[in-house]
Scaffold this motif. Sequence first.
Motif, PDB file in Angstrom:
ATOM      1  N   LEU A  85       0.857  -1.186   0.000  1.00  0.00           N
ATOM      2  CA  LEU A  85       0.000   0.000   0.000  1.00  0.00           C
ATOM      3  C   LEU A  85       0.892   1.234   0.000  1.00  0.00           C
ATOM      4  CD1 LEU A  85      -2.756   1.456   0.312  1.00  0.00           C
ATOM      5  CD2 LEU A  85      -2.583   1.063   2.787  1.00  0.00           C
ATOM      6  N   VAL A  86       0.766   2.079  -1.017  1.00  0.00           N
ATOM      7  CA  VAL A  86       1.666   3.209  -1.212  1.00  0.00           C
ATOM      8  C   VAL A  86       0.879   4.511  -1.138  1.00  0.00           C
ATOM      9  CG1 VAL A  86       3.398   4.255  -2.720  1.00  0.00           C
ATOM     10  CG2 VAL A  86       3.065   1.768  -2.732  1.00  0.00           C
ATOM     11  N   ASP A  87       1.366   5.453  -0.345  1.00  0.00           N
ATOM     12  CA  ASP A  87       0.726   6.762  -0.209  1.00  0.00           C
ATOM     13  C   ASP A  87       1.381   7.740  -1.181  1.00  0.00           C
ATOM     14  OD1 ASP A  87      -0.512   9.087   0.601  1.00  0.00           O
ATOM     15  OD2 ASP A  87      -0.371   8.628   2.737  1.00  0.00           O
ATOM     16  N   LEU A  88       0.640   8.099  -2.227  1.00  0.00           N
ATOM     17  CA  LEU A  88       1.160   9.028  -3.231  1.00  0.00           C
ATOM     18  C   LEU A  88       0.678  10.456  -3.005  1.00  0.00           C
ATOM     19  CD1 LEU A  88       0.918   6.898  -6.511  1.00  0.00           C
ATOM     20  CD2 LEU A  88       2.916   7.321  -5.066  1.00  0.00           C
ATOM     21  N   ASN A  89       0.029  10.701  -1.866  1.00  0.00           N
ATOM     22  CA  ASN A  89      -0.294  12.078  -1.470  1.00  0.00           C
ATOM     23  C   ASN A  89       0.880  12.566  -0.631  1.00  0.00           C
ATOM     24  OD1 ASN A  89      -1.269  14.482  -0.440  1.00  0.00           O
ATOM     25  ND2 ASN A  89      -3.308  13.674   0.017  1.00  0.00           N
ATOM     26  N   PHE A 139       7.458  18.308   5.189  1.00  0.00           N
ATOM     27  CA  PHE A 139       7.170  18.952   3.912  1.00  0.00           C
ATOM     28  C   PHE A 139       8.438  19.097   3.072  1.00  0.00           C
ATOM     29  CE2 PHE A 139       3.367  21.275   5.968  1.00  0.00           C
ATOM     30  CZ  PHE A 139       2.517  20.237   5.607  1.00  0.00           C
ATOM     31  N   GLU A 140       9.562  19.392   3.730  1.00  0.00           N
ATOM     32  CA  GLU A 140      10.809  19.626   3.007  1.00  0.00           C
ATOM     33  C   GLU A 140      11.240  18.404   2.194  1.00  0.00           C
ATOM     34  OE1 GLU A 140      10.324  20.102   6.194  1.00  0.00           O
ATOM     35  OE2 GLU A 140      10.457  22.287   6.476  1.00  0.00           O
ATOM     36  N   GLU A 141      10.839  17.216   2.649  1.00  0.00           N
ATOM     37  CA  GLU A 141      11.253  15.982   1.974  1.00  0.00           C
ATOM     38  C   GLU A 141      10.461  15.720   0.692  1.00  0.00           C
ATOM     39  OE1 GLU A 141      10.602  13.171   5.061  1.00  0.00           O
ATOM     40  OE2 GLU A 141      12.594  13.419   5.923  1.00  0.00           O
ATOM     41  N   THR A 142       9.410  16.508   0.439  1.00  0.00           N
ATOM     42  CA  THR A 142       8.600  16.295  -0.758  1.00  0.00           C
ATOM     43  C   THR A 142       9.151  17.047  -1.964  1.00  0.00           C
ATOM     44  OG1 THR A 142       7.125  18.179  -0.342  1.00  0.00           O
ATOM     45  CG2 THR A 142       6.562  16.092   0.706  1.00  0.00           C
ATOM     46  N   GLU A 143      10.152  17.862  -1.767  1.00  0.00           N
ATOM     47  CA  GLU A 143      10.688  18.668  -2.863  1.00  0.00           C
ATOM     48  C   GLU A 143      11.222  17.763  -3.983  1.00  0.00           C
ATOM     49  OE1 GLU A 143      13.963  22.232  -3.673  1.00  0.00           O
ATOM     50  OE2 GLU A 143      13.563  21.524  -1.640  1.00  0.00           O
ATOM     51  N   GLY A 144      10.721  17.993  -5.179  1.00  0.00           N
ATOM     52  CA  GLY A 144      11.158  17.217  -6.334  1.00  0.00           C
ATOM     53  C   GLY A 144      10.505  15.847  -6.441  1.00  0.00           C
ATOM     54  N   LEU A 145       9.659  15.502  -5.496  1.00  0.00           N
ATOM     55  CA  LEU A 145       9.019  14.193  -5.501  1.00  0.00           C
ATOM     56  C   LEU A 145       7.762  14.237  -6.370  1.00  0.00           C
ATOM     57  CD1 LEU A 145       9.358  11.381  -4.264  1.00  0.00           C
ATOM     58  CD2 LEU A 145       7.971  12.125  -2.327  1.00  0.00           C
ATOM     59  N   THR A 146       7.690  13.382  -7.366  1.00  0.00           N
ATOM     60  CA  THR A 146       6.546  13.329  -8.280  1.00  0.00           C
ATOM     61  C   THR A 146       6.109  11.886  -8.477  1.00  0.00           C
ATOM     62  OG1 THR A 146       7.917  13.083 -10.266  1.00  0.00           O
ATOM     63  CG2 THR A 146       7.424  15.341  -9.545  1.00  0.00           C
ATOM     64  N   ALA A 147       4.941  11.725  -9.069  1.00  0.00           N
ATOM     65  CA  ALA A 147       4.451  10.386  -9.372  1.00  0.00           C
ATOM     66  C   ALA A 147       5.411   9.659 -10.304  1.00  0.00           C
ATOM     67  CB  ALA A 147       3.057  10.474 -10.001  1.00  0.00           C
ATOM     68  N   TYR A 184      -0.620  -7.821  -5.061  1.00  0.00           N
ATOM     69  CA  TYR A 184      -1.410  -6.608  -5.270  1.00  0.00           C
ATOM     70  C   TYR A 184      -0.657  -5.413  -4.709  1.00  0.00           C
ATOM     71  CZ  TYR A 184      -5.142 -10.000  -6.023  1.00  0.00           C
ATOM     72  OH  TYR A 184      -5.876 -11.055  -6.484  1.00  0.00           O
ATOM     73  N   VAL A 185      -0.675  -4.324  -5.469  1.00  0.00           N
ATOM     74  CA  VAL A 185      -0.086  -3.060  -5.033  1.00  0.00           C
ATOM     75  C   VAL A 185      -1.187  -2.011  -5.130  1.00  0.00           C
ATOM     76  CG1 VAL A 185       1.706  -1.335  -5.416  1.00  0.00           C
ATOM     77  CG2 VAL A 185       2.165  -3.751  -5.933  1.00  0.00           C
ATOM     78  N   VAL A 186      -1.628  -1.493  -3.991  1.00  0.00           N
ATOM     79  CA  VAL A 186      -2.695  -0.490  -3.953  1.00  0.00           C
ATOM     80  C   VAL A 186      -2.057   0.872  -3.761  1.00  0.00           C
ATOM     81  CG1 VAL A 186      -4.808   0.283  -2.814  1.00  0.00           C
ATOM     82  CG2 VAL A 186      -4.302  -2.175  -2.988  1.00  0.00           C
ATOM     83  N   LEU A 187      -2.430   1.822  -4.614  1.00  0.00           N
ATOM     84  CA  LEU A 187      -1.888   3.177  -4.553  1.00  0.00           C
ATOM     85  C   LEU A 187      -2.965   4.144  -4.093  1.00  0.00           C
ATOM     86  CD1 LEU A 187      -0.136   3.196  -8.070  1.00  0.00           C
ATOM     87  CD2 LEU A 187       0.812   2.386  -5.887  1.00  0.00           C
ATOM     88  N   ASP A 188      -2.686   4.905  -3.052  1.00  0.00           N
ATOM     89  CA  ASP A 188      -3.561   6.012  -2.670  1.00  0.00           C
ATOM     90  C   ASP A 188      -3.101   7.220  -3.466  1.00  0.00           C
ATOM     91  OD1 ASP A 188      -5.305   7.756  -1.533  1.00  0.00           O
ATOM     92  OD2 ASP A 188      -4.284   7.881   0.400  1.00  0.00           O
TER      93      ASP A 188
END
Length: 412
Positions: free
Chosen positions: A189-193, A246-254, A270-274
Amino acid sequence: MTTEHTKGGGTASGSGAVGDGMDGGVVRVILFDADSASSGSLRETLENMGGVRLVDCTAEASELSPAIEKSSADLVVANLDPDAEAVMAVVATAARSRQDLAFFAISSRDDVALIKSAMRSGFTEFVQLPVEMDRLTEAINAMRRRAEGEGAIGRVISVLGSAGGVGCTTVAVNLAVELAEKSGREVALVDLNFLFGHVAMLLDLDIQHSIADLCGETTVLDEKVLQKAVTKHKSGVHVIPRPRKFEETEGLTAERCVPLITLLRKMYPYVVLDGPSRSDPTALSVLDLSDWNLLVVQPLVTAARDAKRILSSLETAGFQGEGVRVICNRAGGGLSHLNTQRLEKSLGTKILLCVPDDWTSVSAAINLGEPLATNAPKSKARDAIRELADAIRGAAAEGDGKGSGLFSRLFK
């Protein structure tokens, strides 16, 4: 009365695990058929099918459970006619205790209500007599291929929110839990937010390693690294949460997460993506990788309008028809004047599944950090998500998730 058979070769030894217990790719089958009109031909079909060993055959529902308990079978083929309820009751009990065993349903009926009941009972395939007998051969051959290592690749399900607060994370988290329970295997289970994801919170998990640790420009990914990085929940769901800061999200994209998802699908069934997030300009790279893209909407005008814009944009990008499926969350709760029919008309597409408005149960589970399976196992919302898990498992069992069987028709 039960009878042993040896057609198709192979020997019955060890456990009956579909994934790792088949002898030389031979599928060991128990046949249940109380319908005298079909039992002879169905038995003959299985006996003459290459790569199949018919280890037990019975026409009494009371004998099916003992046959399952004493055998090392990989598959139960059960005719639901003429007494579907009795057969499904036996299978529902057996499926909970024998998660290594697959169940295929046979019936002359093809109504949706029966298919859904069969799925809830534990069946992962449904073949209509007599017009779809070739489907039975195809499904069993798919089992053999998976056992021999062909197509050993997991299914990716992305769950997108049409607007903030529509319940995308709730659906994704509980879907992962149900898939883990029903398959008896660990599910990713992966959190993409990346900014405001709540996957870890809904499972009351502390964030140790996050997706930022695994998707950096210099990160070298392999299975050992991933096994150490995932946060394990007692349900069997392995979580990769959002970044801690928040600082760790810099440059992070899908798009940066594609190598991670590609590796995960080699490790998990199974790999579930949020997600991915609606605002991520690289989201299509993940949607292209996914086997199923589920768009969650609520029966509100604002959510419906956003969903329509998203569907239109995805259609322009090439995701027509089966590329995206719509799920209506909090349906029937009087949130607005939009009932299912009006919502479908507004969106211009059919709704795959309605999750009933069960806010008391869902909010309590969220606040306690527990899945519905733990906090509200009999809730209507959980029933609907279990039905979704059944449909996904049934479609996956058809080989490519887009077959012509009755389960996959629920997706079309």
